[in-house]
Motif scaffolding. Structure first.
Motif, mmCIF file in Angstrom:
data_model
loop_
_atom_site.group_PDB
_atom_site.id
_atom_site.type_symbol
_atom_site.label_atom_id
_atom_site.label_comp_id
_atom_site.label_asym_id
_atom_site.label_seq_id
_atom_site.Cartn_x
_atom_site.Cartn_y
_atom_site.Cartn_z
ATOM 1 N N VAL A 3 -2.500 -10.862 -3.660
ATOM 2 C CA VAL A 3 -1.848 -10.324 -2.482
ATOM 3 C C VAL A 3 -0.366 -10.690 -2.541
ATOM 4 O O VAL A 3 -0.010 -11.842 -2.800
ATOM 5 N N LEU A 4 0.482 -9.710 -2.323
ATOM 6 C CA LEU A 4 1.923 -9.932 -2.283
ATOM 7 C C LEU A 4 2.398 -9.765 -0.856
ATOM 8 O O LEU A 4 1.843 -8.996 -0.082
ATOM 9 N N ASP A 5 3.455 -10.484 -0.522
ATOM 10 C CA ASP A 5 4.053 -10.399 0.808
ATOM 11 C C ASP A 5 5.475 -9.868 0.662
ATOM 12 O O ASP A 5 6.213 -10.300 -0.229
ATOM 13 N N ILE A 73 10.573 -2.755 -6.679
ATOM 14 C CA ILE A 73 10.678 -3.455 -5.393
ATOM 15 C C ILE A 73 11.464 -2.615 -4.398
ATOM 16 O O ILE A 73 11.096 -2.521 -3.221
ATOM 17 N N LEU A 74 12.524 -1.971 -4.849
ATOM 18 C CA LEU A 74 13.288 -1.094 -3.959
ATOM 19 C C LEU A 74 12.433 0.058 -3.447
ATOM 20 O O LEU A 74 12.516 0.430 -2.271
ATOM 21 N N ALA A 75 11.581 0.610 -4.311
ATOM 22 C CA ALA A 75 10.675 1.687 -3.889
ATOM 23 C C ALA A 75 9.682 1.177 -2.847
ATOM 24 O O ALA A 75 9.383 1.865 -1.866
ATOM 25 N N MET A 76 9.167 -0.039 -3.066
ATOM 26 C CA MET A 76 8.237 -0.626 -2.096
ATOM 27 C C MET A 76 8.927 -0.828 -0.753
ATOM 28 O O MET A 76 8.360 -0.531 0.303
ATOM 29 N N LYS A 77 10.143 -1.323 -0.802
ATOM 30 C CA LYS A 77 10.906 -1.568 0.430
ATOM 31 C C LYS A 77 11.157 -0.256 1.176
ATOM 32 O O LYS A 77 10.971 -0.187 2.391
ATOM 33 N N ASP A 78 11.557 0.782 0.447
ATOM 34 C CA ASP A 78 11.791 2.089 1.074
ATOM 35 C C ASP A 78 10.515 2.647 1.685
ATOM 36 O O ASP A 78 10.535 3.216 2.774
ATOM 37 N N GLU A 79 9.411 2.470 0.985
ATOM 38 C CA GLU A 79 8.123 2.999 1.440
ATOM 39 C C GLU A 79 7.663 2.319 2.732
ATOM 40 O O GLU A 79 6.994 2.936 3.556
ATOM 41 N N CYS A 80 8.010 1.066 2.899
ATOM 42 C CA CYS A 80 7.498 0.278 4.021
ATOM 43 C C CYS A 80 8.493 0.076 5.159
ATOM 44 O O CYS A 80 8.144 -0.529 6.178
ATOM 45 N N LYS A 83 8.973 -1.949 8.538
ATOM 46 C CA LYS A 83 8.047 -3.091 8.636
ATOM 47 C C LYS A 83 8.315 -4.156 7.575
ATOM 48 O O LYS A 83 7.827 -5.281 7.688
ATOM 49 N N TRP A 84 9.056 -3.819 6.541
ATOM 50 C CA TRP A 84 9.292 -4.687 5.394
ATOM 51 C C TRP A 84 9.720 -6.094 5.795
ATOM 52 O O TRP A 84 9.173 -7.083 5.328
ATOM 53 N N LYS A 85 10.693 -6.194 6.680
ATOM 54 C CA LYS A 85 11.251 -7.522 7.016
ATOM 55 C C LYS A 85 10.311 -8.353 7.877
ATOM 56 O O LYS A 85 10.496 -9.550 8.012
ATOM 57 N N TYR A 86 9.293 -7.742 8.459
ATOM 58 C CA TYR A 86 8.359 -8.477 9.321
ATOM 59 C C TYR A 86 7.095 -8.898 8.587
ATOM 60 O O TYR A 86 6.202 -9.456 9.192
ATOM 61 N N SER A 87 6.994 -8.601 7.336
ATOM 62 C CA SER A 87 5.871 -8.973 6.477
ATOM 63 C C SER A 87 4.861 -7.843 6.348
ATOM 64 O O SER A 87 4.129 -7.517 7.275
ATOM 65 N N VAL A 88 4.855 -7.296 5.182
ATOM 66 C CA VAL A 88 3.858 -6.312 4.790
ATOM 67 C C VAL A 88 3.054 -6.963 3.664
ATOM 68 O O VAL A 88 3.630 -7.537 2.743
ATOM 69 N N SER A 89 1.743 -6.880 3.770
ATOM 70 C CA SER A 89 0.878 -7.419 2.719
ATOM 71 C C SER A 89 0.489 -6.297 1.770
ATOM 72 O O SER A 89 0.108 -5.203 2.204
ATOM 73 N N PHE A 90 0.576 -6.600 0.485
ATOM 74 C CA PHE A 90 0.186 -5.667 -0.561
ATOM 75 C C PHE A 90 -1.021 -6.277 -1.269
ATOM 76 O O PHE A 90 -0.908 -7.345 -1.868
ATOM 77 N N GLN A 141 4.601 -3.695 -11.177
ATOM 78 C CA GLN A 141 4.336 -4.495 -12.376
ATOM 79 C C GLN A 141 2.986 -4.155 -13.012
ATOM 80 O O GLN A 141 2.242 -5.028 -13.432
ATOM 81 N N GLY A 142 2.657 -2.864 -13.042
ATOM 82 C CA GLY A 142 1.440 -2.421 -13.713
ATOM 83 C C GLY A 142 0.164 -2.533 -12.890
ATOM 84 O O GLY A 142 -0.919 -2.265 -13.396
ATOM 85 N N THR A 143 0.271 -2.942 -11.631
ATOM 86 C CA THR A 143 -0.886 -3.073 -10.755
ATOM 87 C C THR A 143 -0.698 -2.156 -9.550
ATOM 88 O O THR A 143 0.398 -2.055 -9.020
ATOM 89 N N THR A 144 -1.780 -1.523 -9.134
ATOM 90 C CA THR A 144 -1.734 -0.708 -7.916
ATOM 91 C C THR A 144 -2.078 -1.592 -6.736
ATOM 92 O O THR A 144 -3.096 -2.294 -6.740
ATOM 93 N N TYR A 145 -1.194 -1.573 -5.738
ATOM 94 C CA TYR A 145 -1.381 -2.354 -4.517
ATOM 95 C C TYR A 145 -1.559 -1.420 -3.337
ATOM 96 O O TYR A 145 -0.987 -0.321 -3.297
ATOM 97 N N LEU A 146 -2.360 -1.863 -2.378
ATOM 98 C CA LEU A 146 -2.596 -1.115 -1.151
ATOM 99 C C LEU A 146 -1.909 -1.847 -0.015
ATOM 100 O O LEU A 146 -1.900 -3.080 0.039
ATOM 101 N N PHE A 147 -1.335 -1.072 0.898
ATOM 102 C CA PHE A 147 -0.694 -1.649 2.075
ATOM 103 C C PHE A 147 -0.961 -0.746 3.264
ATOM 104 O O PHE A 147 -1.157 0.447 3.127
ATOM 105 N N ARG A 148 -1.003 -1.379 4.426
ATOM 106 C CA ARG A 148 -1.285 -0.624 5.652
ATOM 107 C C ARG A 148 -0.118 0.293 5.976
ATOM 108 O O ARG A 148 1.006 -0.159 6.096
ATOM 109 N N SER A 149 -0.419 1.590 6.100
ATOM 110 C CA SER A 149 0.649 2.555 6.352
ATOM 111 C C SER A 149 0.818 2.849 7.818
ATOM 112 O O SER A 149 0.149 2.387 8.652
#
Length: 149
Positions: A3-5, A73-80, A83-90, A141-149
């Motif tokens: 899990v990534l934060d 990481i920039l793509a993840m930040k844009d996608e989220c 909510k990014w700065k308040y903690s999104v779990s991947f 980094q080669g892994t698919t992560y799920l996050f609450r949309s």
């Protein structure tokens, strides 16, 4: 469980951006020094040219090693955002069923942890698939992560 934060990813993003900025500044400074050199000493000129070459090589090496991660990481930040700065779990996709069990345990407590009826009869694969409908996916980094949309 993998899990990534987003707060940890933001720290890594800051590190990468700072490293890149420093390397770019070093290259710009070396190029400016070379461009403004007015001396006639061939050795000094050669040293300045070498400094520019080394700065270019360092920047290229950094990009070869880190640009993909920075972009991810920039793509993840844009996608989220926002909510990014308040903690999104991947959550790693391969660990999502375990995540669903942990979430159910958090919600229903001892019944789940003790796996007493009816909780010991749950099809966790199906429960995770149902929960997944509220989640989006992204690769890092080669892994698919799920996050609450």
């Amino acid at each position: 469980m993998d899990v990534l934060d987003s707060r940890d990813l933001q720290k890594r993003l800051d590190e990468l951006e700072n490293e890149l900025e420093e390397l770019i500044e070093e290259l710009e400074d070396a190029e400016e020094e070379l461009d403004t050199y007015e001396g006639e000493d061939e050795e000094d000129l050669g040293d300045l040219q070498e400094e520019v070459s080394l700065a270019k090589d360092a920047l290229k090496e950094w990009k070869d090693e880190n640009q993909e991660e920075l972009d991810e990481i920039l793509a993840m930040k844009d996608e989220c955002a926002p909510k990014w700065k308040y903690s999104v779990s991947f959550i790693a996709e391969e660990d999502f069923e375990e995540y669903a069990q942990d979430l159910a345990s958090d919600l229903y407590g001892e019944e789940i942890r003790n796996a007493s009826w009816p909780f010991d009869c749950i099809d966790w694969e199906k429960a995770a698939a149902s929960l997944r409908m509220d989640y989006s996916s992204i690769d890092y980094q080669g892994t698919t992560y799920l996050f609450r949309s």
